[in-house]
Scaffold this motif. Sequence first.
Motif: not given
Length: 124
Positions: A22-27, A106-107, A121-124
Amino acid sequence: MKLTLYHAIRYENGKVIETDPPVNNRNFYTYQIGIRTTVFYILLHSTFPFVAFASVVDYSGIKFIDEPEQVKTILSESYKVLDTNLLNQTLTREDTSRLGRHEQEMIRYWKPETIGEVIFNYWD
């Protein structure tokens, strides 16, 4: 997780083609799997013991799938395997009502449309 995952893949005479942490904010972790002529992804949530299967995984979206059954069965001994009915379900206000303030922000910002887009998701 890795032992269970590799056991499930070996059981089907498959192989792990590629792994992505999980990189670049991906969870979630992504494992690209090859079994015979089929290539798919196993997604493992980085915080919760959730597993899902997908045919496509990229920033434009995830296409969730339900297969293969034997791999699901082995993984379900240690993880909650999420099926496409749940993951593709339209996100409602009720679904997000118990989330914390940060998650709700975030949602509102990212505007996911399905439960799967919130869980993986890609924002965590």
